[in-house]
Enzyme design. Sequence first.
Site, mmCIF file in Angstrom:
data_model
loop_
_atom_site.group_PDB
_atom_site.id
_atom_site.type_symbol
_atom_site.label_atom_id
_atom_site.label_comp_id
_atom_site.label_asym_id
_atom_site.label_seq_id
_atom_site.Cartn_x
_atom_site.Cartn_y
_atom_site.Cartn_z
ATOM 1 N N ASP A 94 0.861 -1.178 0.000
ATOM 2 C CA ASP A 94 0.000 0.000 0.000
ATOM 3 C C ASP A 94 0.898 1.228 0.000
ATOM 4 O O ASP A 94 2.019 1.205 0.510
ATOM 5 C CB ASP A 94 -1.013 0.003 1.153
ATOM 6 C CG ASP A 94 -0.383 -0.020 2.521
ATOM 7 O OD1 ASP A 94 -0.255 -1.105 3.099
ATOM 8 O OD2 ASP A 94 -0.016 1.056 3.023
ATOM 9 N N ASP B 37 -9.786 3.085 6.844
ATOM 10 C CA ASP B 37 -8.650 3.095 7.751
ATOM 11 C C ASP B 37 -9.111 3.436 9.168
ATOM 12 O O ASP B 37 -9.448 4.584 9.437
ATOM 13 C CB ASP B 37 -7.758 4.247 7.260
ATOM 14 C CG ASP B 37 -6.331 3.873 7.196
ATOM 15 O OD1 ASP B 37 -5.951 2.900 7.839
ATOM 16 O OD2 ASP B 37 -5.596 4.586 6.492
ATOM 17 N N GLU C 213 -7.618 3.937 12.370
ATOM 18 C CA GLU C 213 -6.400 4.109 13.151
ATOM 19 C C GLU C 213 -6.358 5.550 13.644
ATOM 20 O O GLU C 213 -7.054 6.410 13.118
ATOM 21 C CB GLU C 213 -5.158 3.789 12.316
ATOM 22 C CG GLU C 213 -4.938 4.701 11.134
ATOM 23 C CD GLU C 213 -3.654 4.374 10.367
ATOM 24 O OE1 GLU C 213 -2.581 4.465 10.971
ATOM 25 O OE2 GLU C 213 -3.748 4.042 9.174
#
Length: 224
Positions: A24, A114, A116
């Site tokens: 990624d 995502d 996080e």
Amino acid sequence: MKQTIIIFYVICLITPTLAVKGIDIADAFNNFSCFKNAGYQFAIIRGYRSYGAIDPNGATNMKNAQAAGLITDAYFFPCKGKISAAQQVSDFVNAFGLEEENSTNGLYGTVWLDVETNPSSGCGWSSSDYTANCNFLNELVANFKNKGKLIGIYSSKYQWETIFGSSSACAKFTSLPIWYAHYDNNPSFSDYAKYSFGGWTTPNMKQYNGDQTVCNADVDLNFY
Ligand SMILES: *[C@@H]1O[C@H](CO)[C@@H](O)[C@H](O)[C@H]1NC(C)=O
Ligand SMILES: *[C@@H]1O[C@H](CO)[C@@H](O)[C@H](O)[C@H]1NC(C)=O
């Protein structure tokens, strides 16, 4: 019957060697064929940035990755605070198209959300309201589903605990694929039992190393 069992065992034994590796990437990049030559088969391209905006390099990266013959997904780093979930999803879809239903025509397959810690100003997950964080993720998921998108979740046990209060909290997305991070540099799911979260019992993809230099680019390493 005996033969069936033997075949089953053989399949189990050879499965690990069929691991598909990919990278990624966040930065603009134009030599995706180098990844392909290095044995990586997919690229997950940043499409939405943590500060609450489309990544202006995302579409070009996706096109270049596809042109190099890589399977191409996108990742989406959401901003909780400044912009509604609906607006972020519609901005993403406007920038990258609605066509993943026929992934050979679209720029990407799955959009990975995502989950996080977000360091960008005004975009962080709530530090006190775990329910609000879970609701916000749910809104993102619902909006992407409304657009007919394939979605998955990216996180780690530690991040999940930090954002939702415990590894078992917010366990409402198990029908979606899970991509977990654990940097043991081992492209294997054998660690997952110890690093599970969110109710997922079987992982779909692992980020097994981060911030590596491949082809002069800063990438993370993944496998499925
Ligand atoms: C792209 O990567 C290849 C290695 O696969 C390298 O030989 C080539 O010089 C690179 N091209 C550019 C423009 O950096
Ligand atoms: C996917 O392809 C089919 C058949 O070519 C077409 O009818 C449909 O409109 C396409 N869907 C999208 C979202 O492009």
